[in-house]
Design an enzyme around this catalytic site. Structure first.
Site, mmCIF file in Angstrom:
data_model
loop_
_atom_site.group_PDB
_atom_site.id
_atom_site.type_symbol
_atom_site.label_atom_id
_atom_site.label_comp_id
_atom_site.label_asym_id
_atom_site.label_seq_id
_atom_site.Cartn_x
_atom_site.Cartn_y
_atom_site.Cartn_z
ATOM 1 N N ARG B 63 0.824 -1.214 0.000
ATOM 2 C CA ARG B 63 0.000 0.000 0.000
ATOM 3 C C ARG B 63 0.851 1.254 0.000
ATOM 4 N NH1 ARG B 63 -4.100 -0.224 -1.992
ATOM 5 N NH2 ARG B 63 -4.736 1.722 -1.010
ATOM 6 N N ASP B 64 2.133 1.067 0.241
ATOM 7 C CA ASP B 64 2.996 2.196 0.567
ATOM 8 C C ASP B 64 3.088 3.250 -0.533
ATOM 9 O OD1 ASP B 64 6.240 2.925 0.183
ATOM 10 O OD2 ASP B 64 5.368 3.391 2.137
ATOM 11 N N PHE B 65 3.291 2.812 -1.758
ATOM 12 C CA PHE B 65 3.552 3.789 -2.819
ATOM 13 C C PHE B 65 2.360 4.703 -3.042
ATOM 14 C CE2 PHE B 65 6.040 5.467 -6.123
ATOM 15 C CZ PHE B 65 5.273 5.645 -7.253
ATOM 16 N N TRP B 74 6.371 9.723 -0.795
ATOM 17 C CA TRP B 74 6.688 9.594 -2.219
ATOM 18 C C TRP B 74 6.141 10.701 -3.119
ATOM 19 C CZ3 TRP B 74 10.248 6.016 -2.400
ATOM 20 C CH2 TRP B 74 10.150 4.864 -1.589
#
Lengths: 475, 108
Positions: B63-65, B74
C-alpha cells in the site's frame, strides 16, 4: 495515539553547566537549565502524547513549544514509546564484506623473557610450532593484507611475538616489501612494533626512525615494580638492562612518539608514580592494563580495583589540569576514552578482532587476535587459502552486542560493548560473554570519563578535536 | 531549534542535528520523519521496522507507494495522475510485482 518518552540518558553537571549523554546514540549535548528541567519532568512521567508534552511546556509560546518538541524528537532525546524496550534483534551474518585493516605478525613465538603473567606463556608450547616466521610467509601475509584491504588507503602491519626483535633480521625485508606492495596499489602501510626492550641496539633504533615504525615498549614502571614480574627465565631482573636501551630509544624518537604499556598485577596505588616515572624517561604516552589471568593469585581483587579507580580519578584530574594549561598528559586510558566519547561511534563489537584485524602465526595461520593465537577454536583460516568465511560469519553473528543480554540494560553499553573477548574467555569462560567481573568498574570509569569530557567541552573544546586528530581521526 | 536549548558537543550529536529537513514539519502523525526525502528508499512496515524515528511505517509495502504519496514519503516519485499520467495505476496493479512498469520520464 502515538506516545513518546525521554530516551535513555545520563545527565552530567560540571563547572556550572549541564550536559546530556544519550546512551543509544552515544551523543553528548550541552543543555540549558530549562531543557534540563523539562527532561527531568518528562522523565518522571509515564509516556505522553505530543499534546500532553506540549501542554506541560506552558511557559513557552506556541511556536517555541513546537520547535522544542520537534527538536528533541529529531535529536532522539525524545523517542516513540513502545510497550516495552525495543527487543534487541540478533544480527545475522555481516551483509557486507569488511576490508582487512590490520595484521599482527607473530615474527616468532619465542621470547627471551619469562614474565610471570604472560598470557602467551600461560598457553604453553605445543610441538611443531615454528620458532621464526619465514620471510616468504611474512611476504605472503603482506600480499594477503593488501589483497583483502578493499578500498582502504592505509593498512597497518604490527610486528609482534613473543619478542619480535628475536627475529629482527626479517623486519627490514618485510618493511621494504610491504611499502613496495602497498605503493603499487596506491596504499600506505603504517608499521608498529611491541617489544620488551631487551634487544634494542643503536642500529635497530636508527632503523625504527628511518622507517617510521611506531614502537611500544612493555614496561611496568620503576625498577621495583617492573622487576617484580618481568624477569629472564633464570629469574634475573630486566629493568637495569633495558633502562639505557629504552633511554636511547626515547632520545632518538623524533618521527613518532614511543608509548609504554604497563601490566598491573598489584598495588594499583602506585599508578601515578609509574606514570610519572615513565613519562619522565621520555615516553609520550603510558597505557595501563590490569593483568588478564586465570590465576587467582595474580588477579586484582575488588579492593585493588577500587584503588585503581581512585588512582585513575586522580590522574584524570591531572589530565584536566594539563589540558587547562594547554599541555598534554600521556595517560592513554583516559585519552582513549575521551576520543571514543568525542567520536561518538556506536559499535556492535568491542574491538576489530575478527572484523578488520587478525593475527598471523609463524606458520601463516590466521587467528582472531594475538591473544588467541595457537588456540584452534579461534583459528579463522590461513593466509594461503584465505579466511574461513563460514566460521567467521558464525563468529560475527554470535559476538555482536545484541547477543549479550546482560548488556542490554546497561547505560555504558555503547562505551564498553562487552569488553575484550580474551579477557571474557579467561575470566568468564566464554569469549561471547561480557566481562561481568568488570562491569561495575567500567561504569564508574565511564562516569569519570564523561565528567572529564564535559569539563573539557565546557572550558576548552578545541582540545578534544586535537586529541582525536592525534589518534588519527580526521575532523 | 534555539541553540541555547541543546547544543551538540560530540560528533554523533552533530550528526543528529544535521537531520533537520526543510519542509513540512507539522503533520501530526509523522512527527520527525524527513518528509519527502527522495534519496532514501523506505517502504512499508515489514521491511522497515525501526524502533525509533522515523519509526516503523504506517502501511505495508503493497500500500505504501500509493498511500504514502500525499503529504508523506513519495510525493516526488508518484506520478501526477490528474494531468499527465491519469491511468498510471493500470500499469501497476500489484506494486510489489509490477513496480518495474513505472517508467516515468520528466518531459523538459
Amino acid at each position: 495515539m502515538h506516545k513518546f518518552r525521554v530516551a535513555e540518558h545520563k545527565t552530567i553537571h560540571v563547572d556550572g553547566k549541564d550536559f546530556l549523554f544519550l546512551v543509544a546514540d552515544k551523543a553528548i549535548f550541552e543543555m540549558d537549565p530549562s531543557t534540563k528541567g523539562i527532561l527531568a519532568d518528562w522523565g518522571s512521567k509515564r509516556d505522553m502524547t505530543r499534546k500532553e508534552a506540549l501542554a506541560s511546556l506552558g511557559a513557552l509560546c506556541a511556536e517555541d513549544r513546537d520547535a522544542l518538541f520537534q527538536g528533541l524528537l529529531q535529536r532522539r532525546v525524545l523517542i516513540p514509546a513502545r510497550g516495552t524496550a525495543p527487543h534487541a534483534k540478533t544480527v545475522g551474518a555481516c551483509p557486507v564484506s569488511i576490508p582487512l585493516k590490520t595484521l599482527i605478525l607473530h615474527l616468532t613465538d619465542t621470547c627471551n623473557l619469562s614474565c610471570r603473567y604472560c598470557y602467551y606463556a600461560e598457553r604453553g608450547r605445543s610441538t611443531g610450532r615454528k620458532e621464526r616466521m619465514d620471510l616468504n610467509v611474512a611476504r605472503q601475509a603482506v600480499d594477503f593484507l593488501v589483497a583483502q584491504s578493499g578500498g582502504l588507503e592505509e593498512v597497518v602491519l604490527v610486528f609482534f611475538g613473543g619478542e619480535p626483535l628475536l627475529n629482527f633480521k626479517a623486519i627490514p625485508a618485510v618493511v621494504d616489501y610491504a611499502c613496495a606492495k602497498a605503493a603499487a596499489t596506491g596504499k600506505k602501510v603504517n608499521f608498529a612494533l611491541t617489544t620488551n626492550g631487551t634487544l634494542l641496539t643503536e642500529e635497530i633504533v636508527d632503523f625504527f626512525q628511518q622507517k617510521n615504525i611506531g614502537v611500544t615498549v612493555s614496561m611496568d614502571g620503576f625498577q621495583e615494580v617492573h622487576d617484580s614480574c618481568r624477569r629472564f627465565p633464570d629469574g634475573s631482573p630486566s629493568y637495569a638492562l633495558i633502562l639505557p636501551k629504552v633511554k636511547h630509544l626515547l632520545q632518538q624518537a623524533r618521527q613518532r612518539p614511543v608509548a609504554a604499556r604497563v601490566t598491573l598485577v598489584k598495588d594499583p596505588g602506585q599508578v601515578p608514580l609509574i606514570l610519572d616515572h615513565l613519562l619522565g624517561l621520555g615516553f609520550m604516552e603510558v597505557g595501563f592494563a590490569p593483568v588478564t589471568t586465570g590465576h587467582p593469585d595474580y588477579q586484582l581483587r575488588p579492593a585493588d580495583m577500587d584503588r585503581l579507580l581512585e588512582a585513575f580519578q586522580d590522574l584524570a584530574q591531572d589530565f584536566l589540569q594539563a589540558a587547562q594549561e594547554g599541555r598534554f598528559l600521556g595517560f592513554s586510558n583516559l585519552i582513549d576514552l575521551l576520543v571514543a566519547l568525542h567520536q561518538g561511534e556506536v559499535l556492535n563489537y568491542p574491538c576489530g578482532a575478527g572484523l578488520g584485524l587478525f593475527a598471523v602465526d609463524p606458520g601463516g595461520r590466521l587467528f582472531l587476535c594475538q591473544r588467541f593465537t595457537g588456540d584452534e577454536q579461534f583459528c579463522m583460516g590461513d593466509i594461503f587459502r584465505g579466511l574461513n568465511q563460514e566460521k567467521l560469519a558464525e563468529f560475527r553473528a554470535e559476538a555482536a552486542i545484541s547477543n549479550k543480554t546482560d548488556c542490554q540494560q546497561c547505560w555504558a553499553r555503547t562505551l564498553c560493548t562487552g569488553g575484550c573477548y580474551h579477557e571474557a574467555c579467561v575470566r568468564e569462560g566464554s569469549h561471547l560473554k561480557p566481562n561481568l567481573h568488570y562491569c561495575d568498574w567500567i561504569r564508574r570509569w565511564g562516569e569519570i570519563g564523561l565528567e572529564a569530557y564535559c569539563q573539557i567541552a565546557a572550558t576548552y573544546p578545541d582540545y578534544l578535536e586535537r586529541l582525536c586528530r592525534s589518534r588519527g581521526y580526521r575532523p | 531549534m534555539k541553540k541555547k536549548w541543546l547544543k551538540a558537543i560530540n560528533k554523533s550529536a552533530q550528526k543528529l542535528e544535521e537531520k533537520e529537513v526543510f519542509g513540512m514539519q507539522d503533520v501530526d502523525v509523522m512527527t520527525g520523519m524527513p518528509i519527502g526525502c527522495t534519496t532514501v528508499f523506505d517502504t512499508g512496515w515489514e521491511t522497515n521496522p525501526r524502533p525509533a524515528t522515523p519509526m516503523g511505517n504506517c502501511v505495508s509495502s503493497a500500500r505504501d507507494f500509493t498511500s504514502c504519496s500525499g503529504p508523506c514519503w513519495w510525493p516526488a516519485q508518484t506520478p501526477d495522475n490528474i494531468t499527465n499520467w491519469p491511468d498510471f495505476q493500470n500499469q501497476c496493479l500489484a506494486i510489489e510485482r509490477d513496480w518495474r512498469n513505472l517508467n516515468f520520464v520528466i518531459k523538459r
